[in-house]
Design a protein around this motif. Structure first.
Motif, PDB file in Angstrom:
ATOM      1  N   GLN A 179       0.839  -1.214   0.000  1.00  0.00           N
ATOM      2  CA  GLN A 179       0.000   0.000   0.000  1.00  0.00           C
ATOM      3  C   GLN A 179       0.871   1.261   0.000  1.00  0.00           C
ATOM      4  O   GLN A 179       0.599   2.222  -0.705  1.00  0.00           O
ATOM      5  N   ALA A 180       1.926   1.257   0.813  1.00  0.00           N
ATOM      6  CA  ALA A 180       2.805   2.431   0.906  1.00  0.00           C
ATOM      7  C   ALA A 180       3.483   2.720  -0.430  1.00  0.00           C
ATOM      8  O   ALA A 180       3.647   3.886  -0.820  1.00  0.00           O
ATOM      9  N   LYS A 181       3.880   1.656  -1.136  1.00  0.00           N
ATOM     10  CA  LYS A 181       4.514   1.838  -2.450  1.00  0.00           C
ATOM     11  C   LYS A 181       3.523   2.420  -3.456  1.00  0.00           C
ATOM     12  O   LYS A 181       3.863   3.297  -4.251  1.00  0.00           O
ATOM     13  N   GLN A 182       2.291   1.935  -3.406  1.00  0.00           N
ATOM     14  CA  GLN A 182       1.256   2.451  -4.317  1.00  0.00           C
ATOM     15  C   GLN A 182       0.951   3.923  -4.039  1.00  0.00           C
ATOM     16  O   GLN A 182       0.731   4.717  -4.951  1.00  0.00           O
ATOM     17  N   ASN A 183       0.954   4.284  -2.741  1.00  0.00           N
ATOM     18  CA  ASN A 183       0.608   5.660  -2.351  1.00  0.00           C
ATOM     19  C   ASN A 183       1.814   6.606  -2.348  1.00  0.00           C
ATOM     20  O   ASN A 183       1.680   7.783  -2.045  1.00  0.00           O
ATOM     21  N   HIS A 184       2.998   6.058  -2.646  1.00  0.00           N
ATOM     22  CA  HIS A 184       4.237   6.860  -2.677  1.00  0.00           C
ATOM     23  C   HIS A 184       4.506   7.555  -1.336  1.00  0.00           C
ATOM     24  O   HIS A 184       4.894   8.728  -1.309  1.00  0.00           O
ATOM     25  N   ASN A 185       4.301   6.827  -0.244  1.00  0.00           N
ATOM     26  CA  ASN A 185       4.626   7.388   1.079  1.00  0.00           C
ATOM     27  C   ASN A 185       6.148   7.463   1.257  1.00  0.00           C
ATOM     28  O   ASN A 185       6.868   6.548   0.863  1.00  0.00           O
ATOM     29  N   ASP A 186       6.616   8.569   1.842  1.00  0.00           N
ATOM     30  CA  ASP A 186       8.063   8.744   2.048  1.00  0.00           C
ATOM     31  C   ASP A 186       8.585   7.828   3.149  1.00  0.00           C
ATOM     32  O   ASP A 186       9.716   7.359   3.090  1.00  0.00           O
ATOM     33  N   TYR A 187       7.772   7.650   4.177  1.00  0.00           N
ATOM     34  CA  TYR A 187       8.184   6.848   5.342  1.00  0.00           C
ATOM     35  C   TYR A 187       7.091   5.851   5.697  1.00  0.00           C
ATOM     36  O   TYR A 187       5.892   6.165   5.606  1.00  0.00           O
ATOM     37  N   VAL A 188       7.506   4.669   6.099  1.00  0.00           N
ATOM     38  CA  VAL A 188       6.596   3.683   6.684  1.00  0.00           C
ATOM     39  C   VAL A 188       7.080   3.438   8.114  1.00  0.00           C
ATOM     40  O   VAL A 188       8.239   3.077   8.335  1.00  0.00           O
ATOM     41  N   ILE A 189       6.190   3.674   9.065  1.00  0.00           N
ATOM     42  CA  ILE A 189       6.534   3.469  10.476  1.00  0.00           C
ATOM     43  C   ILE A 189       5.714   2.283  10.984  1.00  0.00           C
ATOM     44  O   ILE A 189       4.476   2.338  11.019  1.00  0.00           O
ATOM     45  N   ILE A 190       6.417   1.198  11.341  1.00  0.00           N
ATOM     46  CA  ILE A 190       5.748  -0.041  11.748  1.00  0.00           C
ATOM     47  C   ILE A 190       5.654  -0.072  13.270  1.00  0.00           C
ATOM     48  O   ILE A 190       6.675  -0.105  13.969  1.00  0.00           O
ATOM     49  N   ASP A 191       4.418  -0.059  13.774  1.00  0.00           N
ATOM     50  CA  ASP A 191       4.177  -0.124  15.222  1.00  0.00           C
ATOM     51  C   ASP A 191       4.050  -1.589  15.606  1.00  0.00           C
ATOM     52  O   ASP A 191       3.001  -2.208  15.417  1.00  0.00           O
ATOM     53  N   THR A 192       5.136  -2.180  16.122  1.00  0.00           N
ATOM     54  CA  THR A 192       5.146  -3.615  16.424  1.00  0.00           C
ATOM     55  C   THR A 192       4.637  -3.889  17.841  1.00  0.00           C
ATOM     56  O   THR A 192       4.500  -2.987  18.655  1.00  0.00           O
ATOM     57  N   ALA A 193       4.424  -5.159  18.110  1.00  0.00           N
ATOM     58  CA  ALA A 193       3.909  -5.574  19.423  1.00  0.00           C
ATOM     59  C   ALA A 193       5.015  -5.553  20.467  1.00  0.00           C
ATOM     60  O   ALA A 193       6.185  -5.751  20.169  1.00  0.00           O
ATOM     61  N   GLY A 194       4.619  -5.301  21.702  1.00  0.00           N
ATOM     62  CA  GLY A 194       5.544  -5.377  22.833  1.00  0.00           C
ATOM     63  C   GLY A 194       5.035  -6.389  23.834  1.00  0.00           C
ATOM     64  O   GLY A 194       3.895  -6.827  23.762  1.00  0.00           O
TER      65      GLY A 194
END
Length: 483
Positions: A179-194
């Motif tokens: 999705q990020a590649k399709q939308n040309h987002n500059d940054y992807v921030i992944i909120d992972t589990a803790g």
């Protein structure tokens, strides 16, 4: 605020040294003992303290230091330099991909503040780079984790990619990257589990996400209030994931600051950001040299100037400066300045960034309630336009009317007017380069770097401020000429 106890202990040790007409080997040993105890009390890792004290002692023990001019000041300089080295020497920027998107994995234990920090980082990227970040909600275990991320994202206007809690987190991340590649987002921030503690299941999942995305940054978010536990956490995550950097949260809380001084030395990985507040804007780049200055009570003028530049309009600031110098500063200006200052963060924290102010007795237990600003605003807004423009009109009958109009006691009105008049007088002295009056108002000589050193620091600030003023005036004149 972090480091307060450490700053106090180190300043006392240095002050003892300064009072000596001559510094002997015995004095140096006593100072090193005080520094060691101060660092251990601040919850700095024992091995780190041992190496630090050894290095400082070796550098300070040289005949050229003890027998030279101002040995105490030279020892302060050595301690400052070694503290800076201990925390990393210089700020380390984010790693960026040669092509979009730059992928940032946020990892850490549950409750460390990963989601909030992800929001703060995204807002910083938006404001500073005009970037278009996107979140991927990869925490499918914690109740309401996706909802919390969505709320943070809504505050700052950043999209969230989520596929609920039933899907495997690795698959969610894979779909989110597409999705990020399709939308040309500059940054992807992944909120992972803790988790509440490090376990194999958590680590295997994070390793799989890392292998899939090949992130440019793996930022470990640690709670500075957990002290040495933060260092153990950092070691655990680094061993499994080879993290690229650390974000320390809650550095403004009741923390002794040991984690900030231990993590770099123990893991070899830089602290990239620190969180010092609850607002989305409260994420700052970690500058080891500035932090070392703050720890030694020498202030942090660069951060203060940067905060001011973000929140103050240059032309307005110049206009206010001219009014202060001419003693024409009125309640309208005061109201405007108060609004801009409150945007910079808690006032007590701002004051402590000034050289020599960290442990000033006048500021020691200061805690300014934000409600006080609302009360002051109510009093000023109860004035007539004429009264706001001419502060000298405030006679007893007008003050009684203000108390009734604002719903505040007459003593509070009197106190506010008295403080305004004192501030107006102090600001006139500061803008004219006279810091003697300021020192008297703050309770005598500047502590921290000693009265003389404090005065020198303030004089240097005055020269720098004057130089900046002249540069701004030249820019304004050139702009008007072009028009």
């Amino acid at each position: 605020m972090a480091f307060e106890g450490l700053t106090d202990r180190l300043q006392k040790a240095m002050e003892k040294l300064r009072r000596k007409p001559k510094v002997t080997e015995a004095d140096l040993r006593e100072t090193m003992r005080e520094i060691r105890l101060a660092l251990l009390e601040a919850d700095v890792n024992f091995a780190v303290v041992k190496d630090f004290v050894k290095t400082v002692r070796e550098k300070a023990a040289g005949a050229e230091v003890l027998k030279g001019l101002n040995p105490a000041q030279q020892i302060v300089k050595i301690v400052n330099e070694e503290l800076t080295k201990l925390m990393g020497e210089e700020a380390v920027p984010l790693n960026k991909a040669p092509h979009i998107p730059t992928v940032i994995m946020m990892v850490g234990l549950q409750g460390a503040g990963k989601t909030t920090t992800a929001g703060k980082l995204a807002l910083r990227l938006k404001n500073e780079e005009n970037a278009r970040p996107m979140f991927i909600a990869a925490d499918v275990y914690r109740p309401a984790a996706i909802t919390q991320l969505q709320q943070v994202a809504d505050q700052i206007g950043v999209p969230v990619f989520e596929e609920g809690t039933e899907k495997d987190p690795v698959d969610i991340v894979r779909d989110g990257m597409e999705q990020a590649k399709q939308n040309h987002n500059d940054y992807v921030i992944i909120d992972t589990a803790g988790r509440l503690q490090i376990d194999e299941q958590l680590m295997d999942e994070l390793v799989n996400i890392k292998n899939l995305t090949q992130p440019n940054e793996i930022l470990l978010v640690v709670d500075a209030m957990t002290g040495q536990n933060a260092v153990k956490t950092a070691q655990g995550f680094n061993d499994k994931l080879d993290i690229t950097g650390v974000v320390l949260t809650k550095l403004d809380g009741d923390t002794r600051g040991g984690a900030a001084m231990s993590i770099r030395a123990v893991t070899g990985k830089p602290i990239k950001f620190v969180g010092e507040g609850e607002k989305m804007e409260d994420l700052d780049v970690f500058h080891p040299d500035r932090m070392a200055s703050r720890i030694l009570g020498m202030g942090d003028m660069m951060t203060l100037i940067e905060k001011a530049q973000k929140n103050f309009d240059e032309e307005k600031a110049q206009e206010t400066m001219d009014k202060m110098r001419a003693n024409e500063f009125d309640y309208n200006d005061f109201l405007e300045q108060m609004d801009q200052v409150t945007k910079m963060g808690p006032l007590e924290n701002i004051l402590k960034m000034m050289p020599g102010m960290a442990n000033n007795p006048a500021l020691k237990n200061i805690n300014i309630d934000p409600k006080q600003f609302a009360h002051i605003k109510a009093i000023i807004l109860s004035m007539t336009p004429e009264e706001r423009e001419n502060p000298d009109l405030m006679n007893p009958s007008r003050r009684r009317r203000l108390a009734a109009g604002s719903g505040r006691p007459i003593v509070e009105v009197n106190r506010m007017i008295k403080q305004f008049n004192q501030m107006r007088k102090m600001m006139k002295q500061v803008t004219n380069g006279n810091f003697g009056g300021l020192q008297n108002m703050m309770g005598g000589q500047m502590p921290g770097m000693g009265g003389k050193m404090g005065q020198m620091a303030m004089n240097r600030m005055a020269r720098q401020a004057k130089k900046r003023q002249q540069q701004k005036l030249r820019k304004l004149r050139n702009k008007h000429k072009r028009r």
